[in-house]
Design an enzyme around this catalytic site. Structure first.
Site, PDB file in Angstrom:
ATOM      1  N   TYR A 164       4.453   5.953  10.491  1.00  0.00           N
ATOM      2  CA  TYR A 164       3.583   4.832  10.140  1.00  0.00           C
ATOM      3  C   TYR A 164       4.334   3.851   9.240  1.00  0.00           C
ATOM      4  CZ  TYR A 164      -0.741   2.315   9.089  1.00  0.00           C
ATOM      5  OH  TYR A 164      -1.709   1.347   8.985  1.00  0.00           O
ATOM      6  N   LYS A 211       1.878  -1.025  15.240  1.00  0.00           N
ATOM      7  CA  LYS A 211       3.308  -1.126  15.544  1.00  0.00           C
ATOM      8  C   LYS A 211       3.732  -2.399  16.286  1.00  0.00           C
ATOM      9  CE  LYS A 211       4.693   2.457  13.624  1.00  0.00           C
ATOM     10  NZ  LYS A 211       5.080   2.140  12.280  1.00  0.00           N
ATOM     11  N   TYR A 219      -8.775   5.088   8.327  1.00  0.00           N
ATOM     12  CA  TYR A 219      -8.826   5.402   9.756  1.00  0.00           C
ATOM     13  C   TYR A 219      -9.837   6.540   9.914  1.00  0.00           C
ATOM     14  CZ  TYR A 219      -4.529   2.731  10.683  1.00  0.00           C
ATOM     15  OH  TYR A 219      -3.596   1.731  10.815  1.00  0.00           O
ATOM     16  N   PRO A 259      -3.162  -0.677  19.383  1.00  0.00           N
ATOM     17  CA  PRO A 259      -2.965  -1.104  17.992  1.00  0.00           C
ATOM     18  C   PRO A 259      -3.098  -0.014  16.929  1.00  0.00           C
ATOM     19  CG  PRO A 259      -5.078  -1.877  18.822  1.00  0.00           C
ATOM     20  CD  PRO A 259      -4.366  -1.269  19.981  1.00  0.00           C
ATOM     21  N   HIS A 298       0.849  -1.201   0.000  1.00  0.00           N
ATOM     22  CA  HIS A 298       0.000   0.000   0.000  1.00  0.00           C
ATOM     23  C   HIS A 298       0.882   1.248   0.000  1.00  0.00           C
ATOM     24  CE1 HIS A 298      -4.011  -1.843   1.647  1.00  0.00           C
ATOM     25  NE2 HIS A 298      -3.541  -2.468   0.580  1.00  0.00           N
TER      26      HIS A 298
HETATM   27  P1  FAD Z   1       3.237 -12.948  21.241  1.00  0.00           P
HETATM   28  O1  FAD Z   1       2.741 -12.972  19.840  1.00  0.00           O
HETATM   29  O2  FAD Z   1       2.278 -12.658  22.327  1.00  0.00           O
HETATM   30  O3  FAD Z   1       3.951 -14.335  21.500  1.00  0.00           O
HETATM   31  C1  FAD Z   1       4.341 -14.741  22.790  1.00  0.00           C
HETATM   32  C2  FAD Z   1       4.303 -16.238  22.846  1.00  0.00           C
HETATM   33  O4  FAD Z   1       4.760 -16.674  24.126  1.00  0.00           O
HETATM   34  C3  FAD Z   1       2.903 -16.791  22.667  1.00  0.00           C
HETATM   35  O5  FAD Z   1       2.896 -17.775  21.650  1.00  0.00           O
HETATM   36  C4  FAD Z   1       2.561 -17.367  24.043  1.00  0.00           C
HETATM   37  O6  FAD Z   1       1.694 -18.481  23.952  1.00  0.00           O
HETATM   38  C5  FAD Z   1       3.933 -17.727  24.555  1.00  0.00           C
HETATM   39  N1  FAD Z   1       4.022 -17.849  26.009  1.00  0.00           N
HETATM   40  C6  FAD Z   1       3.353 -17.147  26.950  1.00  0.00           C
HETATM   41  N2  FAD Z   1       3.680 -17.585  28.181  1.00  0.00           N
HETATM   42  C7  FAD Z   1       4.598 -18.554  28.010  1.00  0.00           C
HETATM   43  C8  FAD Z   1       5.323 -19.375  28.917  1.00  0.00           C
HETATM   44  N3  FAD Z   1       5.138 -19.293  30.241  1.00  0.00           N
HETATM   45  N4  FAD Z   1       6.189 -20.272  28.425  1.00  0.00           N
HETATM   46  C9  FAD Z   1       6.370 -20.391  27.066  1.00  0.00           C
HETATM   47  N5  FAD Z   1       5.710 -19.633  26.167  1.00  0.00           N
HETATM   48  C10 FAD Z   1       4.832 -18.725  26.636  1.00  0.00           C
HETATM   49  N6  FAD Z   1      -0.586  -5.535  16.705  1.00  0.00           N
HETATM   50  C11 FAD Z   1      -0.793  -4.828  15.619  1.00  0.00           C
HETATM   51  O7  FAD Z   1       0.180  -4.209  15.135  1.00  0.00           O
HETATM   52  N7  FAD Z   1      -2.040  -4.797  15.034  1.00  0.00           N
HETATM   53  C12 FAD Z   1      -3.106  -5.535  15.526  1.00  0.00           C
HETATM   54  O8  FAD Z   1      -4.183  -5.540  14.981  1.00  0.00           O
HETATM   55  C13 FAD Z   1      -2.916  -6.303  16.687  1.00  0.00           C
HETATM   56  N8  FAD Z   1      -3.917  -7.041  17.222  1.00  0.00           N
HETATM   57  C14 FAD Z   1      -3.677  -7.752  18.386  1.00  0.00           C
HETATM   58  C15 FAD Z   1      -4.697  -8.492  18.980  1.00  0.00           C
HETATM   59  C16 FAD Z   1      -4.475  -9.174  20.186  1.00  0.00           C
HETATM   60  C17 FAD Z   1      -5.618  -9.967  20.834  1.00  0.00           C
HETATM   61  C18 FAD Z   1      -3.207  -9.111  20.800  1.00  0.00           C
HETATM   62  C19 FAD Z   1      -2.930  -9.826  22.114  1.00  0.00           C
HETATM   63  C20 FAD Z   1      -2.178  -8.399  20.170  1.00  0.00           C
HETATM   64  C21 FAD Z   1      -2.408  -7.711  18.980  1.00  0.00           C
HETATM   65  N9  FAD Z   1      -1.401  -6.971  18.348  1.00  0.00           N
HETATM   66  C22 FAD Z   1      -1.621  -6.263  17.247  1.00  0.00           C
HETATM   67  C23 FAD Z   1      -0.052  -6.954  18.842  1.00  0.00           C
HETATM   68  C24 FAD Z   1       0.826  -7.955  18.095  1.00  0.00           C
HETATM   69  O9  FAD Z   1       0.075  -9.085  17.744  1.00  0.00           O
HETATM   70  C25 FAD Z   1       1.962  -8.291  19.048  1.00  0.00           C
HETATM   71  O10 FAD Z   1       2.704  -7.108  19.244  1.00  0.00           O
HETATM   72  C26 FAD Z   1       2.881  -9.413  18.547  1.00  0.00           C
HETATM   73  O11 FAD Z   1       2.178 -10.644  18.564  1.00  0.00           O
HETATM   74  C27 FAD Z   1       4.103  -9.501  19.438  1.00  0.00           C
HETATM   75  O12 FAD Z   1       4.787 -10.682  19.172  1.00  0.00           O
HETATM   76  P2  FAD Z   1       5.544 -11.445  20.353  1.00  0.00           P
HETATM   77  O13 FAD Z   1       6.150 -12.634  19.706  1.00  0.00           O
HETATM   78  O14 FAD Z   1       6.383 -10.495  21.090  1.00  0.00           O
HETATM   79  O15 FAD Z   1       4.403 -11.874  21.389  1.00  0.00           O
HETATM   80  C1  DHB Z   2      -4.704  -3.672  11.423  1.00  0.00           C
HETATM   81  C2  DHB Z   2      -4.569  -3.454  12.753  1.00  0.00           C
HETATM   82  C3  DHB Z   2      -4.154  -2.226  13.184  1.00  0.00           C
HETATM   83  O1  DHB Z   2      -3.997  -2.000  14.487  1.00  0.00           O
HETATM   84  C4  DHB Z   2      -3.883  -1.207  12.316  1.00  0.00           C
HETATM   85  O2  DHB Z   2      -3.510   0.001  12.788  1.00  0.00           O
HETATM   86  C5  DHB Z   2      -4.016  -1.437  10.987  1.00  0.00           C
HETATM   87  C6  DHB Z   2      -4.430  -2.680  10.531  1.00  0.00           C
HETATM   88  C7  DHB Z   2      -5.153  -4.984  10.944  1.00  0.00           C
HETATM   89  O3  DHB Z   2      -5.407  -5.870  11.769  1.00  0.00           O
HETATM   90  O4  DHB Z   2      -5.280  -5.179   9.726  1.00  0.00           O
END
Ligand code: FAD
Ligand code: DHB
Length: 397
Positions: free
Chosen positions: A390, A304, A207, A300, A84
């Site tokens: 962004y 980021k 947005y 969100p 995009h």
């Molecule tokens: P995570 O993806 O949370 O991975 C951590 C992992 O550690 C998980 O698989 C978990 O099961 C595991 N874990 C937890 N405890 C333990 C343990 N005790 N032992 C071993 N493993 C463990 N970001 C955006 O930019 N846009 C979005 O739309 C967006 N939507 C989101 C929706 C939800 C419901 C959530 C929770 C987050 C969202 N985020 C979004 C944020 C984004 O998904 C996260 O920033 C990203 O997943 C971070 O990755 P990570 O690997 O650090 O953490």
């Molecule tokens: C999406 C999520 C976001 O938080 C955002 O700012 C833009 C897109 C998404 O899930 O597609």
């Protein structure tokens, strides 16, 4: 590069880096370490299927795409992802396109976190032990840290390592093992997110500021749309019928405005996402390094969270490879400070986007928000600031 050998010890296993968590941060870190000749084992409490199907982020910054491409993870992204040029910002009666390419020369890509996760699993570079329990970190401030856990069969295991990477998100045990200062902001609203089997009604993300609350039109593919509505904290997704969701999206996104139409379709997933800003400093304690959501959470709105996790492990993998292969601790010693510079930039940007776009019942706030939106969409200085943040600053900024 050949990976250092793994040792089976009488009292357990030894690896160079024990990684807690197989989300994007943990799996990408394992991939980068393997490519750099450093051995790792990943421990994950959930099943592989559960982790792979969690619906979360959808937007990759240019620097995340460049990084994934440079380490052999870009083929499907470039074939099936969608590049995009920018986003639309709108409020009732006005829709404006911000063109990031014109403003900064950078783009963003629509490619779901689920797809990034699938590509990492398909690469086969991470040795992941799924469905473990009772993960505990020990002696992290020493040269001999180790992790204990119960394996899938319920047997007690011990994993010794030279370093531990806490990639276990906001609910894992790693963040509590770091004596840290914490910074936090909660927000008086959440997002109701839906996935729908319908072609997006827009070519790029919208947005929308609206007196009834923020709305976002995003997408996953030419046939799947992802949309969000600002809702009060504590909202039960079941209390929103499909018809009510589409009606509210149509209102807030401006159905009928200048002939634009929102096409509804079957909703396949509905969930409520609370919003929080959280930063923990430092991101290192002894030989425990935190990365991704284990160290910081952003609301969100700025898209980021996933991008920050990718940036963290890019820095962390370089630091650990340098420590183990070149015996230099320079990058490891600066990891926390370097990563936190970007974390705070993204924390500010996410807070700024969130507070500019979500509405409350204070008319003074509403006028400030509208003034800010008019400035961002009409001044090249305002637009460039938003676009630069962004589309993402270079990793290491
Ligand atoms: P995570 O993806 O949370 O991975 C951590 C992992 O550690 C998980 O698989 C978990 O099961 C595991 N874990 C937890 N405890 C333990 C343990 N005790 N032992 C071993 N493993 C463990 N970001 C955006 O930019 N846009 C979005 O739309 C967006 N939507 C989101 C929706 C939800 C419901 C959530 C929770 C987050 C969202 N985020 C979004 C944020 C984004 O998904 C996260 O920033 C990203 O997943 C971070 O990755 P990570 O690997 O650090 O953490
Ligand atoms: C999406 C999520 C976001 O938080 C955002 O700012 C833009 C897109 C998404 O899930 O597609």
């Amino acid at each position: 590069m050949p990976v250092a050998p793994r040792y089976e010890l009488a009292d357990g296993m030894r690896t160079q880096v024990a990684i807690i968590g197989a989300g994007p941060a943990g799996l990408l870190l394992a991939h980068l370490l393997t490519r750099g000749g450093v051995d790792s084992v990943v421990l994950e409490t959930r099943s592989q299927e559960y982790v792979a199907s969690r619906i979360r982020a959808g937007i990759l910054e240019q620097s995340s795409v460049d990084l994934l491409t440079s380490v052999g993870l870009g083929d499907r992204l470039r074939a099936e992802g969608h590049e995009h040029r920018g986003i639309y910002l709108q409020w009732p009666g006005s829709r404006h396109h911000l063109d990031f390419v014109d403003l900064t020369g950078r783009t963003v890509w629509v490619y779901g976190q689920t797809e990034v996760q699938k590509d990492l699993v398909a690469a086969g570079t991470a040795d992941v032990r799924y469905e473990v329990a009772e993960v505990a970190l020990h002696d992290v401030e020493t040269d001999r840290p180790y992790v204990t856990y119960l394996d899938r069969e319920g047997n007690q295991q011990r994993l010794a390592a030279d370093a531990i990477a806490g990639c276990d998100g906001s609910f894992g045990p790693s963040r509590n093992a770091v004596p840290a200062e914490t910074f936090e902001r909660t927000y008086p609203y959440s997002w109701l997110g839906i996935l729908a089997d319908v072609a997006p009604s827009t070519d790029e993300l919208i947005y929308a500021w609206h007196p009834s609350g923020f709305a976002l039109h995003s997408m996953r593919s030419p046939t799947v749309s992802r949309l969000y509505l600002q809702v009060p904290n504590g909202t039960d997704p079941a209390s929103w019928s499909d018809d009510r969701i589409w009606a509210e999206l149509a209102l807030r996104l401006g159905h009928g405005q200048d002939g634009w139409k929102l096409t509804p379709g079957p909703i396949t997933d509905k969930s409520v996402l609370p919003m929080r800003s959280y930063v923990q400093t430092p991101m290192r304690h002894g030989n425990l390094f935190l990365a991704g959501d284990a160290a910081h959470i952003v609301p969100p709105t700025g898209a980021k969270g996933l991008n920050l996790a990718i940036a963290d492990v890019t820095l962390l993998s370089a630091a650990l490879i340098s420590q183990f292969r070149e015996k230099s601790s320079v990058l490891a010693d600066s990891y926390s400070d370097t990563a936190l510079r970007r974390v705070w930039r993204c924390t500010h940007f996410s807070w700024w986007m969130t507070t500019m776009l979500h509405t409350g019942d204070d008319p003074f706030d509403a006028q400030l928000q509208l003034s800010q939106l008019r400035w961002v969409t009409s001044s090249s200085a305002g637009a460039t600031g938003l676009a630069e943040n962004y589309a993402g600053l270079p990793i290491g900024f």
